[in-house]
Design a protein around this motif. Structure first.
Motif, PDB file in Angstrom:
ATOM      1  N   ARG A  51       0.840  -1.208   0.000  1.00  0.00           N
ATOM      2  CA  ARG A  51       0.000   0.000   0.000  1.00  0.00           C
ATOM      3  C   ARG A  51       0.867   1.248   0.000  1.00  0.00           C
ATOM      4  O   ARG A  51       0.551   2.240  -0.664  1.00  0.00           O
ATOM      5  N   GLY A  52       1.958   1.210   0.757  1.00  0.00           N
ATOM      6  CA  GLY A  52       2.895   2.326   0.773  1.00  0.00           C
ATOM      7  C   GLY A  52       3.493   2.565  -0.599  1.00  0.00           C
ATOM      8  O   GLY A  52       3.672   3.716  -1.021  1.00  0.00           O
ATOM      9  N   LEU A  53       3.787   1.484  -1.311  1.00  0.00           N
ATOM     10  CA  LEU A  53       4.306   1.608  -2.681  1.00  0.00           C
ATOM     11  C   LEU A  53       3.281   2.272  -3.597  1.00  0.00           C
ATOM     12  O   LEU A  53       3.630   3.138  -4.405  1.00  0.00           O
ATOM     13  N   GLN A  54       2.030   1.861  -3.468  1.00  0.00           N
ATOM     14  CA  GLN A  54       0.980   2.471  -4.290  1.00  0.00           C
ATOM     15  C   GLN A  54       0.927   3.975  -4.043  1.00  0.00           C
ATOM     16  O   GLN A  54       0.827   4.763  -4.984  1.00  0.00           O
ATOM     17  N   LYS A  55       1.003   4.342  -2.783  1.00  0.00           N
ATOM     18  CA  LYS A  55       0.958   5.764  -2.427  1.00  0.00           C
ATOM     19  C   LYS A  55       2.178   6.498  -2.987  1.00  0.00           C
ATOM     20  O   LYS A  55       2.049   7.623  -3.492  1.00  0.00           O
ATOM     21  N   MET A  56       3.331   5.867  -2.914  1.00  0.00           N
ATOM     22  CA  MET A  56       4.545   6.488  -3.447  1.00  0.00           C
ATOM     23  C   MET A  56       4.404   6.755  -4.944  1.00  0.00           C
ATOM     24  O   MET A  56       4.800   7.823  -5.428  1.00  0.00           O
ATOM     25  N   VAL A  57       3.839   5.801  -5.668  1.00  0.00           N
ATOM     26  CA  VAL A  57       3.647   5.966  -7.114  1.00  0.00           C
ATOM     27  C   VAL A  57       2.647   7.082  -7.383  1.00  0.00           C
ATOM     28  O   VAL A  57       2.868   7.946  -8.240  1.00  0.00           O
ATOM     29  N   GLU A  58       1.541   7.071  -6.643  1.00  0.00           N
ATOM     30  CA  GLU A  58       0.524   8.119  -6.824  1.00  0.00           C
ATOM     31  C   GLU A  58       1.085   9.506  -6.547  1.00  0.00           C
ATOM     32  O   GLU A  58       0.681  10.485  -7.180  1.00  0.00           O
ATOM     33  N   GLU A  59       2.011   9.590  -5.607  1.00  0.00           N
ATOM     34  CA  GLU A  59       2.598  10.881  -5.228  1.00  0.00           C
ATOM     35  C   GLU A  59       3.823  11.241  -6.073  1.00  0.00           C
ATOM     36  O   GLU A  59       4.493  12.220  -5.797  1.00  0.00           O
TER      37      GLU A  59
END
Length: 86
Positions: free
Chosen positions: A17-25
């Motif tokens: 989930r943290g990776l997804q957020k990193m990509v989105e940001e």
């Protein structure tokens, strides 16, 4: 063991989930790649733990009882081939 694996998998889920957020940001690519490597390593460790348990349990029992020992050895070899595939 099951509780430990579940805890570790929840931690990995959080990392993803943290990776997804990193990509989105639009975070720095190298930071994302480092986190991907961490997730891969964590999943590999979970897999090794399960593989060890299987070998010490199911495979060892089949060998001791001479019950389907060739089938279990063949299964273990196949699992090792799949697990070590990149």
């Amino acid at each position: 063991m099951k509780a430990d694996l579940a805890r570790r998998l929840r931690r990995i889920e959080g990392q993803v989930r943290g990776l997804q957020k990193m990509v989105e940001e639009d975070r720095y690519c190298v930071d994302i790649l480092v986190q991907i490597a961490a997730v891969k390593s964590a999943l590999h460790q979970v897999g090794l733990s399960i593989l060890e348990s299987h070998t010490r349990g199911c495979v060892a029992e089949a060998l001791q009882q001479r019950d389907r020992e060739q089938e279990k050895v063949d299964e273990l070899i196949q699992v090792l081939r799949q697990f070590t595939k990149l």
